[in-house]
Design a protein around this motif. Structure first.
Motif, PDB file in Angstrom:
ATOM      1  N   UNK A 142      -1.357  -8.203  -3.522  1.00 27.83           N
ATOM      2  CA  UNK A 142      -1.903  -7.382  -2.449  1.00 27.83           C
ATOM      3  C   UNK A 142      -0.784  -7.070  -1.453  1.00 27.83           C
ATOM      4  N   UNK A 143      -0.432  -5.825  -1.346  1.00 28.39           N
ATOM      5  CA  UNK A 143       0.655  -5.410  -0.452  1.00 28.39           C
ATOM      6  C   UNK A 143       0.248  -4.126   0.249  1.00 28.39           C
ATOM      7  N   UNK A 144       0.126  -4.198   1.581  1.00 28.36           N
ATOM      8  CA  UNK A 144      -0.056  -2.983   2.377  1.00 28.36           C
ATOM      9  C   UNK A 144       1.352  -2.492   2.701  1.00 28.36           C
ATOM     10  N   UNK A 145       1.715  -1.335   2.179  1.00 32.10           N
ATOM     11  CA  UNK A 145       3.101  -0.869   2.295  1.00 32.10           C
ATOM     12  C   UNK A 145       3.527  -0.587   3.728  1.00 32.10           C
ATOM     13  N   UNK A 146       2.561  -0.533   4.654  1.00 33.42           N
ATOM     14  CA  UNK A 146       2.926  -0.289   6.058  1.00 33.42           C
ATOM     15  C   UNK A 146       3.176  -1.592   6.816  1.00 33.42           C
ATOM     16  N   UNK A 147       3.038  -2.726   6.144  1.00 33.99           N
ATOM     17  CA  UNK A 147       3.177  -4.028   6.804  1.00 33.99           C
ATOM     18  C   UNK A 147       4.472  -4.722   6.383  1.00 33.99           C
ATOM     19  N   UNK A 148       5.364  -4.930   7.342  1.00 29.76           N
ATOM     20  CA  UNK A 148       6.620  -5.606   6.974  1.00 29.76           C
ATOM     21  C   UNK A 148       6.353  -7.044   6.533  1.00 29.76           C
ATOM     22  N   UNK A 149       5.369  -7.690   7.161  1.00 32.18           N
ATOM     23  CA  UNK A 149       5.041  -9.073   6.767  1.00 32.18           C
ATOM     24  C   UNK A 149       4.619  -9.113   5.295  1.00 32.18           C
ATOM     25  N   UNK A 150       3.839  -8.118   4.864  1.00 32.96           N
ATOM     26  CA  UNK A 150       3.413  -8.069   3.453  1.00 32.96           C
ATOM     27  C   UNK A 150       4.622  -7.876   2.535  1.00 32.96           C
ATOM     28  N   UNK A 151       5.563  -7.028   2.934  1.00 33.96           N
ATOM     29  CA  UNK A 151       6.767  -6.790   2.109  1.00 33.96           C
ATOM     30  C   UNK A 151       7.580  -8.083   1.971  1.00 33.96           C
TER      31      UNK A 151
END
Ligand SMILES: NC(=O)c1ccc[n+]([C@@H]2O[C@H](COP(=O)([O-])OP(=O)(O)OC[C@H]3O[C@@H](n4cnc5c(N)ncnc54)[C@H](O)[C@@H]3O)[C@@H](O)[C@H]2O)c1
Length: 250
Positions: A61-70
């Motif tokens: 699960x990766x929201x591409x607008x979230x640096x924490x997710x990246x």
């Protein structure tokens, strides 16, 4: 012994649950790659991952607008594979709306999903792409970075940003001695859940503007992405591949 054009390669595709991203993940998997599929739609992501040919693929699960997710996703890729060979910054979104009816919030949402995402993906994946020794980034732009359309103002601006950010990435990697190429792909009208949002009447109107007289299948865009990511494109860098049935040739 790895087999297929992408045997032994680790490929990460964003927005991979549906549409062009899912077709791209399938194409890489069928050519021997181990694919990391990323999306915010976890239910659709699981269906797509489970249907891929081959083994070892995973969904994150990766929201591409979230640096924490990246940062979290890159940590998972490093632990599992120790490198990344191909990054496909595919996730994106747009809607038809007059520029003059667009709020600042709506503008920022389109820029975040289409353009901030590519910056965040590029920066956070670079250490793992360098470890590949021949990394490749393919960024999803659009014909809308080349020709504007009524109702596509923020989307065109974002995709034009992706277009030049890709060139900047290519030359900065080369200048810094990083073994990573970067290119952009520019689809015309593609038959996906995103393009279905506009309704059948608008889709028919679009078909009539395309010299080839039809929308593209997602697999036809995936084929271009695989070429740009492949060893056959080892000297293709900082450029754009338009896949639009002749739309921008008119
Ligand atoms: N369909 C077209 O005609 C067309 C034409 C040119 C370019 N594009 C571009 O191709 C890309 C894919 O488009 P598509 O038509 O397959 O769209 P789609 O809506 O069918 O699929 C997009 C996927 O991205 C995911 N996604 C959306 N926001 C996300 C986020 N914040 N983080 C992670 N995932 C997210 C969605 O859940 C979905 O699975 C987009 O960048 C789009 O702008 C599409």
């Amino acid at each position: 012994m790895p087999c297929g054009r992408f045997g032994g390669r680790i490929v990460l595709v964003t927005g991979a649950a549906k549409g062009i991203g899912a077709a791209t993940a399938r194409a890489f998997a069928s050519e021997g790659a181990t694919v990391v599929l990323c999306d915010i739609d976890e239910a659709a992501l699981k269906v797509t991952v489970d249907a891929l040919p081959g083994t070892g693929h995973c969904g994150i699960r990766l929201d591409v607008t979230s640096e924490a997710d990246w940062i979290a996703a890159m940590g998972e890729v490093e632990r599992a594979f120790g490198k990344l060979d191909v990054l496909v910054n595919n996730a994106g979104w747009g809607e038809l709306r007059s520029l003059f009816d667009t709020s600042f919030e709506q503008w920022r949402r389109v820029i975040a999903i289409n353009l901030d995402s590519v910056f965040l993906g590029t920066r956070n994946s670079m250490p793992l792409l360098e470890k590949s020794g021949k990394g490749s980034i393919v960024n999803m732009s659009s014909i809308r970075s080349l020709v504007a359309g009524v109702g596509s103002g923020p989307y065109s601006a974002a995709k034009a940003g992706v277009h030049l950010l890709t060139k900047a990435t290519a030359i900065e990697c080369a200048a810094a001695g990083k073994p990573v190429r970067a290119n952009s792909i520019h689809p015309g009208f593609v038959d996906t859940p995103l393009s279905k949002q506009t309704g059948e009447e608008a889709r028919n109107a679009r078909r009539s503007t395309v010299p080839q007289g039809r929308l593209a299948e997602p697999e036809e865009i995936a084929a271009g992405i695989l070429f740009l990511a492949s060893d056959a494109a080892s000297y293709v860098n900082g450029t754009e591949l338009v896949v639009d049935g002749g739309f921008t040739a008119v």
